[in-house]
Write an enzyme that holds these catalytic residues in place. Structure first.
Site, PDB file in Angstrom:
ATOM      1  N   LYS A 152     -34.568 -46.675 -43.827  1.00 46.73           N
ATOM      2  CA  LYS A 152     -33.718 -47.505 -44.321  1.00 46.73           C
ATOM      3  C   LYS A 152     -33.579 -48.818 -43.547  1.00 46.73           C
ATOM      4  O   LYS A 152     -33.551 -49.811 -44.320  1.00 46.73           O
ATOM      5  CB  LYS A 152     -32.389 -46.729 -44.311  1.00 46.73           C
ATOM      6  CG  LYS A 152     -31.228 -47.525 -44.773  1.00 46.73           C
ATOM      7  CD  LYS A 152     -31.156 -47.411 -46.395  1.00 46.73           C
ATOM      8  CE  LYS A 152     -29.955 -48.044 -46.906  1.00 46.73           C
ATOM      9  NZ  LYS A 152     -30.057 -48.331 -48.457  1.00 46.73           N
ATOM     10  N   TRP A 179     -39.391 -42.662 -36.901  1.00 47.94           N
ATOM     11  CA  TRP A 179     -40.239 -43.262 -38.188  1.00 47.94           C
ATOM     12  C   TRP A 179     -41.267 -43.803 -37.054  1.00 47.94           C
ATOM     13  O   TRP A 179     -41.249 -44.665 -36.283  1.00 47.94           O
ATOM     14  CB  TRP A 179     -39.477 -44.463 -38.805  1.00 47.94           C
ATOM     15  CG  TRP A 179     -40.182 -44.858 -40.019  1.00 47.94           C
ATOM     16  CD1 TRP A 179     -40.270 -44.331 -41.066  1.00 47.94           C
ATOM     17  CD2 TRP A 179     -41.234 -45.958 -39.810  1.00 47.94           C
ATOM     18  NE1 TRP A 179     -41.100 -45.007 -41.695  1.00 47.94           N
ATOM     19  CE2 TRP A 179     -41.558 -46.133 -41.138  1.00 47.94           C
ATOM     20  CE3 TRP A 179     -41.534 -46.721 -38.816  1.00 47.94           C
ATOM     21  CZ2 TRP A 179     -42.369 -47.166 -41.295  1.00 47.94           C
ATOM     22  CZ3 TRP A 179     -42.325 -47.894 -39.267  1.00 47.94           C
ATOM     23  CH2 TRP A 179     -42.814 -48.172 -40.522  1.00 47.94           C
ATOM     24  N   LYS A 182     -38.335 -49.898 -57.158  1.00 48.74           N
ATOM     25  CA  LYS A 182     -37.512 -48.541 -56.980  1.00 48.74           C
ATOM     26  C   LYS A 182     -38.525 -47.203 -57.461  1.00 48.74           C
ATOM     27  O   LYS A 182     -38.456 -46.116 -56.776  1.00 48.74           O
ATOM     28  CB  LYS A 182     -36.173 -48.353 -57.716  1.00 48.74           C
ATOM     29  CG  LYS A 182     -35.184 -49.370 -57.274  1.00 48.74           C
ATOM     30  CD  LYS A 182     -34.494 -48.548 -56.133  1.00 48.74           C
ATOM     31  CE  LYS A 182     -33.603 -49.318 -55.473  1.00 48.74           C
ATOM     32  NZ  LYS A 182     -34.355 -50.650 -54.663  1.00 48.74           N
ATOM     33  N   GLU A 207     -40.962 -46.526 -54.756  1.00 47.95           N
ATOM     34  CA  GLU A 207     -40.485 -46.013 -53.377  1.00 47.95           C
ATOM     35  C   GLU A 207     -40.126 -44.559 -53.480  1.00 47.95           C
ATOM     36  O   GLU A 207     -40.330 -43.977 -52.528  1.00 47.95           O
ATOM     37  CB  GLU A 207     -39.051 -46.860 -53.331  1.00 47.95           C
ATOM     38  CG  GLU A 207     -39.042 -48.233 -52.613  1.00 47.95           C
ATOM     39  CD  GLU A 207     -37.743 -48.657 -52.197  1.00 47.95           C
ATOM     40  OE1 GLU A 207     -37.498 -49.126 -51.351  1.00 47.95           O
ATOM     41  OE2 GLU A 207     -36.993 -48.715 -53.190  1.00 47.95           O
ATOM     42  N   ARG A 263     -32.835 -43.132 -40.752  1.00 43.97           N
ATOM     43  CA  ARG A 263     -33.655 -44.375 -39.910  1.00 43.97           C
ATOM     44  C   ARG A 263     -35.013 -43.924 -39.710  1.00 43.97           C
ATOM     45  O   ARG A 263     -35.997 -44.563 -39.286  1.00 43.97           O
ATOM     46  CB  ARG A 263     -32.882 -44.505 -38.761  1.00 43.97           C
ATOM     47  CG  ARG A 263     -31.674 -45.443 -39.024  1.00 43.97           C
ATOM     48  CD  ARG A 263     -30.995 -45.754 -37.489  1.00 43.97           C
ATOM     49  NE  ARG A 263     -30.295 -46.733 -37.476  1.00 43.97           N
ATOM     50  CZ  ARG A 263     -30.684 -47.935 -36.891  1.00 43.97           C
ATOM     51  NH1 ARG A 263     -31.806 -48.071 -36.439  1.00 43.97           N
ATOM     52  NH2 ARG A 263     -29.750 -48.868 -37.100  1.00 43.97           N
ATOM     53  N   HIS A 301     -51.605 -63.266 -69.163  1.00 45.61           N
ATOM     54  CA  HIS A 301     -52.421 -63.755 -68.298  1.00 45.61           C
ATOM     55  C   HIS A 301     -53.077 -62.960 -67.237  1.00 45.61           C
ATOM     56  O   HIS A 301     -53.420 -63.291 -66.120  1.00 45.61           O
ATOM     57  CB  HIS A 301     -51.541 -64.775 -67.619  1.00 45.61           C
ATOM     58  CG  HIS A 301     -51.170 -66.293 -68.626  1.00 45.61           C
ATOM     59  ND1 HIS A 301     -52.070 -67.126 -68.821  1.00 45.61           N
ATOM     60  CD2 HIS A 301     -49.892 -66.334 -68.978  1.00 45.61           C
ATOM     61  CE1 HIS A 301     -51.266 -67.736 -69.708  1.00 45.61           C
ATOM     62  NE2 HIS A 301     -49.800 -67.456 -69.663  1.00 45.61           N
ATOM     63  N   ASN A 344     -36.250 -47.088 -29.995  1.00 46.07           N
ATOM     64  CA  ASN A 344     -36.536 -47.795 -31.136  1.00 46.07           C
ATOM     65  C   ASN A 344     -37.043 -49.182 -31.238  1.00 46.07           C
ATOM     66  O   ASN A 344     -36.487 -49.861 -30.458  1.00 46.07           O
ATOM     67  CB  ASN A 344     -34.906 -47.886 -31.963  1.00 46.07           C
ATOM     68  CG  ASN A 344     -35.166 -48.534 -33.215  1.00 46.07           C
ATOM     69  OD1 ASN A 344     -36.306 -48.466 -34.019  1.00 46.07           O
ATOM     70  ND2 ASN A 344     -34.081 -49.101 -33.702  1.00 46.07           N
ATOM     71  N   GLY A 345     -38.002 -49.285 -31.501  1.00 47.63           N
ATOM     72  CA  GLY A 345     -38.654 -50.627 -31.775  1.00 47.63           C
ATOM     73  C   GLY A 345     -39.916 -50.475 -31.258  1.00 47.63           C
ATOM     74  O   GLY A 345     -40.776 -49.653 -31.535  1.00 47.63           O
ATOM     75  N   CYS A 377     -35.901 -46.112 -35.615  1.00 52.41           N
ATOM     76  CA  CYS A 377     -35.764 -44.786 -35.498  1.00 52.41           C
ATOM     77  C   CYS A 377     -34.308 -44.907 -34.985  1.00 52.41           C
ATOM     78  O   CYS A 377     -33.527 -45.917 -34.844  1.00 52.41           O
ATOM     79  CB  CYS A 377     -36.620 -44.708 -34.277  1.00 52.41           C
ATOM     80  SG  CYS A 377     -38.230 -44.661 -34.373  1.00 52.41           S
ATOM     81  N   GLU A 417     -37.567 -55.271 -59.091  1.00 53.46           N
ATOM     82  CA  GLU A 417     -36.674 -54.249 -58.598  1.00 53.46           C
ATOM     83  C   GLU A 417     -36.723 -52.984 -59.296  1.00 53.46           C
ATOM     84  O   GLU A 417     -37.067 -52.001 -58.449  1.00 53.46           O
ATOM     85  CB  GLU A 417     -35.113 -54.450 -58.649  1.00 53.46           C
ATOM     86  CG  GLU A 417     -34.207 -53.676 -58.222  1.00 53.46           C
ATOM     87  CD  GLU A 417     -34.345 -53.214 -56.802  1.00 53.46           C
ATOM     88  OE1 GLU A 417     -33.671 -52.250 -56.367  1.00 53.46           O
ATOM     89  OE2 GLU A 417     -34.962 -53.986 -56.041  1.00 53.46           O
TER      90      GLU A 417
END
Length: 607
Positions: free
Chosen positions: A602, A74, A483, A486, A27, A502, A98-99, A2, A479
């Site tokens: 982020k 968040w 992306k 996301e 955030r 496989h 935050n946390g 946050c 990656e």
């Protein structure tokens, strides 16, 4: 996760806080709120969703006062709602957080024993109610906040505001970052310096366990033991314009476009004047004294480590073990002597990576961090740290930070090869010369945007997408899939090309596009062979290669994106561009929120 802002100013606080929160919205953007004190009265406004909803609310229902705190959330405990939004207020105290307060249930039971009821599902409400309880027992605001902080377990950054106190903020940090900004008769608090850059360039970073008592004219900082602490004030250089979109539709587009420039600047900072040698900003590091490297990171940074494993092992013949930070921290592996532990994080505050670093402290020979924020917790707690020099990155999906991480790790691998006698000075100089040419190749790749838009329109119709690559293209496949997941919300998976037969080949049909990353390198023929297996089963292939590779592969691909030829060592950095742009244009075609994708933030400062 946050964002926190606090203001003790000369002017109305609410507009200042809103502007600062805009810079922290990366955030979290589930909800936002502000509390102020005006004529001694504590009041607040909160809204669900993006920050613009809070701005609209403040237009119709203003919040006066020159002292205030703000928050963009968040969600961890409790769904996004007005009731769960910060600031949380309990009588004469408002708190932003935050946390995660790990012992909040125990504290709830204690408070319930005193007849105190709860209105929300959040752990933060416990902080406000506990402080109110202490004040009801006769404690002054400072004492009450101190007593509350002492009872909290977990990771947190906190800022308290009190009824009747127009010149007082209490701030504390444990595990989550917090900074204090110094003005002329004004003081500020922020989750990071980005939020405070328009207001001040004089910053004091709180250290682990610190608590600060802040007025407009003074700051008293106490360490975890309650002793006065003298934390240095530093002058920061964050260009406020760097967090603007600069004419681009999204921050992600801007940050993709910035890569040739920031990478070129970063490369020059790591090379000697003649360009033939590597100079590290933190001084010399003899990589011949290590028998192995341990690399730990999360998300995109983990894929940078996976790429670097190939470089260190192939160039320097130095064994590398990599691990995901959230797994490493609980696996508690043995750390042999002569181990170099490398931790990679854009923010330098990633909770799992920081915990893994602390495990390696006093176990590994040397702890080295690769970060974008030199004043971050991970940088400060490392023996050595290397800045990636990407500049401010706002888009949640990392782009320029990723390629700058790769740049630093490639330079470290070349230095290791040189220090260990695996390459001579001329070979090293040749690699560095190719690296200096890389920004030009990246500009060429960016010029292929129309091809990538056309491919993205096809991907936007899919529900599932596979990415394939061999060697260092395998991390790029991972990656690329990340992306796409996301920001477009399309299910995507990255695989090593040789693993196709496989299991994943069972997924191949006309509805599942396959993106094949295949520069014409030493593994090209193997990758094309796997591509043919896809085509033979009716699969649709988007081939990303160079001119030579396109000619050798033939014209059977659904679409071919042609990049310039690049030395094999540097191909991952160049091929990050199409991985990013395919995801970006797909998300744009689907109309998703590119910069602030759902459920993501982020900087992951909670476990």
């Amino acid at each position: 996760m946050c964002g926190i802002v606090g203001v003790l100013g000369h002017h109305e606080a609410a507009p200042i806080i809103v502007e600062a929160l805009k810079r922290l919205e990366y955030r979290g953007y589930d909800s936002a709120g502000i509390a102020t004190v005006s004529d001694g009265t504590l009041d607040r406004r909160r809204a669900v969703g993006k920050l613009v909803n809070l701005s609209d609310l403040l237009v119709h229902d203003p919040l006066p006062g020159k002292a205030g705190i703000g928050h963009t959330r968040w969600a961890t405990h409790g769904a996004p709602s007005v009731g769960n939004a910060h600031p949380h207020q309990a009588g004469p105290v408002a708190v932003v957080h935050n946390g995660i307060i790990e012992n909040f249930r125990t504290l709830r039971e204690e408070l319930a024993g005193h007849g105190i009821n709860f209105e929300t599902e959040t752990d933060t409400e416990t902080v406000a109610l506990l402080t109110q309880h202490h004040m009801a027992q006769g404690m002054a605001p400072r004492e009450a906040a101190t007593a509350t902080i002492a009872k909290l377990e977990g990771a947190f950054a906190l800022c308290f505001l009190f009824h009747g106190e127009e010149d007082l903020l209490i701030a504390a940090r444990k595990g989550s970052p917090l900074a204090i900004g110094h003005g002329d008769g004004e003081m500020f608090v922020g989750s990071d310096a980005i939020a405070l850059a328009p207001m001040t360039d004089s910053i004091t970073y709180l250290e682990e366990g610190d608590r600060a008592v802040i007025t407009r004219d003074s700051v008293e900082i106490f360490d975890a033991k309650g002793n006065r602490a003298n934390r240095p004030m530093k002058t920061i250089q964050i260009d406020a314009t760097r967090v603007e979109k600069g004419g681009h539709k999204h921050f992600m587009a801007k940050e993709i476009a910035e890569q040739p420039t920031v990478l070129g600047d970063a490369i020059s900072r790591f090379l000697s004047e003649d360009g033939r040698d590597i100079t590290l900003p933190m001084g010399d590091l003899d990589l011949s004294k290590y028998d192995r490297i341990l690399m730990v990171a999360c998300g995109t940074a983990y894929y940078a480590c996976l790429t670097a494993k190939y470089w260190f092992e192939q160039l320097a013949r130095l064994p590398v073990e990599i691990d995901i930070a959230s797994e490493f921290r609980y696996r508690e592996p043995p750390i042999p002597a002569r181990t170099l532990a490398i931790f990679v994080s854009q923010s330098g505050e990633t909770a799992d990576t920081l915990a893994a670093l602390r495990y390696c402290t006093d176990r590994a020979e040397t702890v080295l961090s690769v970060v974008n924020v030199p004043e971050s917790s991970i940088a400060r707690e490392s023996d050595l740290h290397l800045p990636i020099l990407a500049g401010v990155e706002i888009g949640v999906a990392s782009t320029k930070a990723f390629t700058c991480q790769l740049n630093v790790l490639a330079l470290l691998a070349l230095k290791a090869a040189s220090d260990r006698g695996e390459i001579d000075a001329d070979t090293r100089a040749g690699h560095l010369s190719a690296l200096r040419n890389l920004p030009g190749l990246m500009n060429h790749a960016l010029s292929q945007a129309d091809e990538m838009k056309a491919a993205a329109r096809k991907l936007a119709q899919a529900q599932d997408v596979l990415f394939l690559g061999r060697g260092t293209m395998f991390p790029m496949a991972l990656e690329g899939a990340l992306k796409l997941k996301e920001i477009s919300y399309i299910h995507a998976e990255g695989y090593a090309s040789g693993e196709l037969k496989h299991g994943p080949i069972a997924l191949i049909d006309k509805k599942v596009p396959v993106v094949v990353l295949a520069p014409s390198d030493s593994l090209f023929d193997k990758t094309v062979s796997n591509m043919q297996e896809v085509l033979a089963r009716g699969g649709k292939v988007i081939l990303v290669t160079d001119r030579k590779g396109a000619e050798e592969a033939g014209g059977e691909a659904w679409q071919t994106i042609i990049l310039p030829e690049v030395p094999e060592l540097l191909a991952p950095i160049l091929y990050a561009i199409p991985a990013q742009l395919l995801a970006y244009y797909t998300a744009v075609a689907k109309g998703t929120d590119v910069d602030q994708p759902r459920n993501l933030a982020k900087s992951v400062t909670v476990e």
